[in-house]
Enzyme design. Structure first.
Site, mmCIF file in Angstrom:
data_model
loop_
_atom_site.group_PDB
_atom_site.id
_atom_site.type_symbol
_atom_site.label_atom_id
_atom_site.label_comp_id
_atom_site.label_asym_id
_atom_site.label_seq_id
_atom_site.Cartn_x
_atom_site.Cartn_y
_atom_site.Cartn_z
ATOM 1 N N CYS A 149 5.272 -6.173 -0.166
ATOM 2 C CA CYS A 149 4.218 -6.342 -1.170
ATOM 3 C C CYS A 149 3.842 -7.718 -1.313
ATOM 4 O O CYS A 149 4.678 -8.794 -0.835
ATOM 5 C CB CYS A 149 4.433 -6.132 -2.617
ATOM 6 S SG CYS A 149 3.337 -6.341 -4.070
ATOM 7 N N CYS A 178 -5.619 -20.731 -14.580
ATOM 8 C CA CYS A 178 -5.198 -19.945 -15.266
ATOM 9 C C CYS A 178 -4.132 -20.459 -16.346
ATOM 10 O O CYS A 178 -3.055 -20.981 -16.054
ATOM 11 C CB CYS A 178 -4.119 -18.845 -14.448
ATOM 12 S SG CYS A 178 -5.217 -17.940 -12.950
ATOM 13 N N CYS A 223 -2.212 -24.574 -6.928
ATOM 14 C CA CYS A 223 -3.394 -23.768 -6.938
ATOM 15 C C CYS A 223 -4.563 -24.325 -7.524
ATOM 16 O O CYS A 223 -4.637 -25.093 -8.651
ATOM 17 C CB CYS A 223 -2.764 -22.628 -7.452
ATOM 18 S SG CYS A 223 -4.174 -21.124 -7.373
#
Ligand code: SAM
Ligand code: DTB
Ligand code: SF4
Length: 332
Positions: free
Chosen positions: A147, A74, A70
């Site tokens: 989800c 973070c 990614c």
């Protein structure tokens, strides 16, 4: 404190004019955090029982459909490409639809009611969504709620996922607006809020929460909950993750959060968003049975189920079922 149920001497509760509200102030939130533990738990339980069966817990199973690599940074996340040489996590491309559906079928057989597919993207490309839409359709056809968590979405992408039959979209604000830049520098807090708005406006159920135990102050935990509870509508699902300290990430050596402070965070979330599902999320592998029981008492009524989160371990399903049995809890 305005609109928070007050206890009478007999221990009954005056509900107050409106329990579901979007006008929380920091002072009110901090006042809740500062209550004596028993008083906070009593308030949380009282509200929990008004909106839910307190012995019922919803089970969501996770699958990482696209792992690692990614571009975001973070500080808690093992999937950021930036920490790859230290975490050693192998990246994997988007999974085949059939493999995902087979895993979802097993999740349903084990008792999960919702299946959450996560991808380590900053934001998906439109062509990435073709395959993901197929996953949603086929998982939904098994009779599971669906989800997704794919990173930032444009308005048209949220609308497309809604049209495909998606039930929930997970997008966490992670921490307070003030602490955000300590944790992530590649995007802003406002970027997160913008995606949440697109998701909400598309008519999808919103799943949004954050992480505690990242070295933040109590004010940040309060600010995170205030942000969630002052959105146009409360997120229907609020995951409260305890940081999973992954070797090689910048937060690997973070100091442990006082477990009672985690329980308090759950209780305050329950009081502020009484009709929402509050999820005892990541971090259960490191928690005792007693700690998890306290979280349920504080108003948590959802968990991540199944032996893996995205890349890290979670308690085995049979272990969770044993705990539920001992506590008289049943899955939704
Ligand atoms: N890439 C997408 C995004 O960030 O929106 C979706 C996947 S991302 C892994 C989903 C969420 O997992 C993050 O927002 C964060 O709240 C949570 N998370 C990631 N790593 C974690 C960790 N080590 N401990 C606790 N929660 C974590
Ligand atoms: C959420 O709030 N927590 C989940 C889910 N939403 C996507 C992810 C937890 C990840 C924990 C670290 C890992 O397994 O990689
Ligand atoms: Fe990427 Fe999501 Fe991990 Fe951040 S939390 S590095 S956006 S996968």
């Amino acid at each position: 404190m305005a609109n928070i149920p007050e206890m009478t001497p007999a221990g009954t509760v005056d509900p107050g004019p409106s329990e579901i509200r979007q006008n929380w102030t920091m002072a009110e939130v901090l006042e809740l955090f500062e209550l004596p533990f028993s008083d906070l738990m009593f308030k949380a339980q009282t509200l929990h029982r008004r909106y839910f069966d307190a012995n019922e817990v919803q089970l969501s199973q996770l699958l990482s459909i696209k792992t690692g690599g990614c571009p975001e940074d973070c500080a808690y996340c093992p999937q950021s490409a930036k920490y790859k040489k230290d975490t050693g996590l192998d990246a994997a491309k988007l999974m085949d639809v059939e493999k995902v559906v087979a895993d979802a079928r097993a999740a349903k057989a084990a008792g999960a009611s919702r299946y959450c597919m996560g991808a380590a993207w900053s934001r998906p490309k439109d062509k990435d969504l073709d395959q993901v839409v197929e996953m949603v359709k086929q998982v939904k056809a098994l009779g599971l709620e669906t989800c997704l968590t794919l990173g930032m979405l444009e308005k048209h992408q949220a609308e497309r996922l809604k049209a495909a039959g998606l039930d929930f979209y997970n997008h966490n604000i992670d921490t307070s607006p003030e602490y955000y830049s300590e944790i992530i520098t590649t995007r802003t807090f406002q970027d997160r809020l913008d995606t949440l708005e697109h998701v909400r406006n598309a008519g999808l159920n919103v799943c949004s929460g954050g992480i505690v135990g990242m070295g933040e102050a109590r004010e940040d935990r309060a600010g995170m909950l205030k942000t969630l509870a002052t959105l146009e509508t409360h997120p229907q699902s609020v995951p409260i993750n305890m940081l999973v300290k992954v070797k090689g990430t910048p937060l690997a050596e973070s100091e442990d959060l006082d477990p009672f402070e985690y329980v308090r965070t759950i209780a305050v979330a329950r009081i502020m968003m009484p009709a929402s599902y509050v999820r005892l999320s990541a971090g259960r592998e490191a928690m005792s049975d007693e700690m998890q029981a306290l979280c349920f008492l504080a108003g948590a009524n959802s968990i991540f189920y199944g032996e893996k989160l995205l890349t890290t371990p979670n308690p085995a399903s049979n272990k969770d079922m044993e705990l539920f049995e001992r506590l008289g809890i049943y899955p939704k």
